[in-house]
Design an enzyme around this catalytic site. Sequence first.
Site, PDB file in Angstrom:
ATOM      1  N   VAL A   1     -98.427  39.421   7.179  1.00 19.58           N
ATOM      2  CA  VAL A   1     -99.756  39.143   6.617  1.00 19.58           C
ATOM      3  C   VAL A   1    -100.070  37.646   6.533  1.00 19.58           C
ATOM      4  CG1 VAL A   1     -99.951  41.309   5.322  1.00 19.58           C
ATOM      5  CG2 VAL A   1     -98.937  39.291   4.197  1.00 19.58           C
TER       6      VAL A   1
ATOM      7  N   SER B   1     -99.502  40.699 -10.489  1.00 16.17           N
ATOM      8  CA  SER B   1     -98.258  40.867 -11.250  1.00 16.17           C
ATOM      9  C   SER B   1     -98.521  40.618 -12.726  1.00 16.17           C
ATOM     10  CB  SER B   1     -97.206  39.876 -10.759  1.00 16.17           C
ATOM     11  OG  SER B   1     -96.096  39.872 -11.638  1.00 16.17           O
TER      12      SER B   1
ATOM     13  N   TYR C   1     -94.242  32.137  -7.629  1.00 13.28           N
ATOM     14  CA  TYR C   1     -94.721  33.533  -7.592  1.00 13.28           C
ATOM     15  C   TYR C   1     -95.855  33.733  -8.606  1.00 13.28           C
ATOM     16  CZ  TYR C   1     -94.299  38.671  -7.976  1.00 13.28           C
ATOM     17  OH  TYR C   1     -94.531  40.038  -8.008  1.00 13.28           O
TER      18      TYR C   1
ATOM     19  N   ALA D   1     -97.772  31.469  -9.903  1.00 20.06           N
ATOM     20  CA  ALA D   1     -98.954  30.700  -9.470  1.00 20.06           C
ATOM     21  C   ALA D   1     -99.736  31.485  -8.423  1.00 20.06           C
ATOM     22  CB  ALA D   1     -98.514  29.344  -8.907  1.00 20.06           C
TER      23      ALA D   1
ATOM     24  N   LYS E   1     -99.706  34.781  -7.836  1.00 14.47           N
ATOM     25  CA  LYS E   1    -100.290  36.015  -8.377  1.00 14.47           C
ATOM     26  C   LYS E   1    -101.473  35.704  -9.313  1.00 14.47           C
ATOM     27  CE  LYS E   1     -97.577  39.145  -6.468  1.00 14.47           C
ATOM     28  NZ  LYS E   1     -98.119  40.132  -5.496  1.00 14.47           N
TER      29      LYS E   1
ATOM     30  N   ILE F   1     -91.617  47.829 -12.322  1.00  8.14           N
ATOM     31  CA  ILE F   1     -91.737  49.060 -11.538  1.00  8.14           C
ATOM     32  C   ILE F   1     -90.478  49.216 -10.676  1.00  8.14           C
ATOM     33  CG2 ILE F   1     -93.152  50.337  -9.886  1.00  8.14           C
ATOM     34  CD1 ILE F   1     -94.659  49.623 -12.485  1.00  8.14           C
TER      35      ILE F   1
HETATM   36  P1  NAP Z   1     -91.072  45.936  -2.070  1.00  8.62           P
HETATM   37  O1  NAP Z   1     -90.447  47.259  -2.240  1.00  8.62           O
HETATM   38  O2  NAP Z   1     -90.225  44.781  -1.639  1.00  8.62           O
HETATM   39  O3  NAP Z   1     -92.320  46.071  -1.079  1.00  8.62           O
HETATM   40  C1  NAP Z   1     -92.997  44.958  -0.585  1.00  8.62           C
HETATM   41  C2  NAP Z   1     -93.261  45.193   0.888  1.00  8.62           C
HETATM   42  O4  NAP Z   1     -94.011  44.066   1.401  1.00  8.62           O
HETATM   43  C3  NAP Z   1     -91.965  45.263   1.721  1.00  8.62           C
HETATM   44  O5  NAP Z   1     -92.019  46.337   2.643  1.00  8.62           O
HETATM   45  C4  NAP Z   1     -91.956  43.926   2.433  1.00  8.62           C
HETATM   46  O6  NAP Z   1     -91.285  43.949   3.661  1.00  8.62           O
HETATM   47  C5  NAP Z   1     -93.444  43.715   2.635  1.00  8.62           C
HETATM   48  N1  NAP Z   1     -93.733  42.324   2.985  1.00  8.62           N
HETATM   49  C6  NAP Z   1     -93.151  41.201   2.489  1.00  8.62           C
HETATM   50  N2  NAP Z   1     -93.651  40.124   3.089  1.00  8.62           N
HETATM   51  C7  NAP Z   1     -94.555  40.571   3.997  1.00  8.62           C
HETATM   52  C8  NAP Z   1     -95.368  39.918   4.953  1.00  8.62           C
HETATM   53  N3  NAP Z   1     -95.354  38.586   5.095  1.00  8.62           N
HETATM   54  N4  NAP Z   1     -96.178  40.659   5.732  1.00  8.62           N
HETATM   55  C9  NAP Z   1     -96.188  42.019   5.616  1.00  8.62           C
HETATM   56  N5  NAP Z   1     -95.433  42.682   4.727  1.00  8.62           N
HETATM   57  C10 NAP Z   1     -94.613  41.974   3.935  1.00  8.62           C
HETATM   58  O7  NAP Z   1     -91.726  45.461  -3.429  1.00  8.62           O
HETATM   59  P2  NAP Z   1     -92.675  46.199  -4.494  1.00  8.62           P
HETATM   60  O8  NAP Z   1     -92.022  46.054  -5.800  1.00  8.62           O
HETATM   61  O9  NAP Z   1     -93.121  47.504  -4.011  1.00  8.62           O
HETATM   62  O10 NAP Z   1     -93.888  45.161  -4.487  1.00  8.62           O
HETATM   63  C11 NAP Z   1     -95.210  45.501  -4.108  1.00  8.62           C
HETATM   64  C12 NAP Z   1     -96.154  44.485  -4.737  1.00  8.62           C
HETATM   65  O11 NAP Z   1     -96.089  44.617  -6.158  1.00  8.62           O
HETATM   66  C13 NAP Z   1     -95.778  43.050  -4.422  1.00  8.62           C
HETATM   67  O12 NAP Z   1     -96.959  42.311  -4.194  1.00  8.62           O
HETATM   68  C14 NAP Z   1     -95.090  42.587  -5.684  1.00  8.62           C
HETATM   69  O13 NAP Z   1     -95.181  41.185  -5.839  1.00  8.62           O
HETATM   70  C15 NAP Z   1     -95.864  43.348  -6.729  1.00  8.62           C
HETATM   71  N6  NAP Z   1     -95.175  43.491  -8.015  1.00  8.62           N
HETATM   72  C16 NAP Z   1     -94.101  44.342  -8.146  1.00  8.62           C
HETATM   73  C17 NAP Z   1     -93.502  44.482  -9.395  1.00  8.62           C
HETATM   74  C18 NAP Z   1     -92.363  45.428  -9.652  1.00  8.62           C
HETATM   75  O14 NAP Z   1     -91.960  45.573 -10.825  1.00  8.62           O
HETATM   76  N7  NAP Z   1     -91.802  46.071  -8.625  1.00  8.62           N
HETATM   77  C19 NAP Z   1     -93.971  43.744 -10.489  1.00  8.62           C
HETATM   78  C20 NAP Z   1     -95.033  42.892 -10.292  1.00  8.62           C
HETATM   79  C21 NAP Z   1     -95.636  42.781  -9.060  1.00  8.62           C
HETATM   80  P3  NAP Z   1     -89.696  43.531   3.684  1.00  8.62           P
HETATM   81  O15 NAP Z   1     -89.007  44.483   2.752  1.00  8.62           O
HETATM   82  O16 NAP Z   1     -89.328  43.702   5.115  1.00  8.62           O
HETATM   83  O17 NAP Z   1     -89.641  42.121   3.194  1.00  8.62           O
END
Ligand code: NAP
Length: 244
Positions: A57, A135, A148, A150, A152, A181
């Site tokens: 992205v 986030s 991160y 900053a 978000k 999560i």
């Molecule tokens: P995740 O399981 O790591 O999923 C994130 C996905 O984004 C992964 O498949 C990753 O691919 C992909 N990705 C990373 N960089 C990318 C890029 N440059 N282009 C395209 N795809 C890319 O994490 P998640 O917890 O589901 O996170 C989803 C969103 O929620 C994120 O924006 C995260 O910051 C946000 N968030 C999560 C939490 C939580 O508690 N889990 C809390 C706050 C915010 P790779 O695995 O190959 O890197």
Amino acid sequence: MAVQPAVSTASRTAVVTGGGSGIGLAVAQRLRTDGRTVATIDLKPSSQDDLSYTADVTDRSQVDTALAAIRDRLGPVTILVNAAGLDGFQRFGNITFKDWCKVIDVNLHGVFHTIQAVLPDMVAAQWGRIVNISSSSAHSGQPFMAHYVAAKSAVNGLTKSLALEYGPKGITVNAVPPGFIDTPMLRNAETQGFLGDVEQNIARTPVRRIGKPEDIAAACAFLASDEASYITGQILGVNGGRNT
Ligand code: NAP
């Protein structure tokens, strides 16, 4: 008399970035259950998802190529959920400018690219739904995650500005900031010792459980629905009450 949407519900095509893992995967599954046609964009191809597209992205040409292929196959994109993200844990003094730029690039510039690339479809349809996964750390701050947080926080600001700019075109723009999560990102942070003890985190969470990706997906599905047409520019926390 009920106002009819310019695009029929059945023909709506959604794109979910980060749709190969965690929250993005759950959002894609939920939107499909709701009858949307959903393409995912992620860094790695998925052998199990016929509608998965590979793009970084942060690379506008890759985003444009993926979206062109999606449009050719599925028609205009009128729902976008930005879930691709990258975390990072470093003391502020140790964050190199390269580290800083990488985290900002994925979490903020990636959102810029995908939104700008799909907006023409939404403007033409006079209907659109954009949901940005930010986030809860943007609400609370988080030590060792300055880049991160900053990025978000900027996503929340971008969400509010675009809601004002595109509301008159029938496009809503909202953010869902998740908190705690259970995804590969969170478990990876736990394994590396950045999260502390999960059980202690659960004990500090008012609803006394860890969040599920489906909790975020439910909020996204609602914000992407016709019923949510009067909700825009909002930051809908889904965090078990950890931030209020
Ligand atoms: P995740 O399981 O790591 O999923 C994130 C996905 O984004 C992964 O498949 C990753 O691919 C992909 N990705 C990373 N960089 C990318 C890029 N440059 N282009 C395209 N795809 C890319 O994490 P998640 O917890 O589901 O996170 C989803 C969103 O929620 C994120 O924006 C995260 O910051 C946000 N968030 C999560 C939490 C939580 O508690 N889990 C809390 C706050 C915010 P790779 O695995 O190959 O890197």
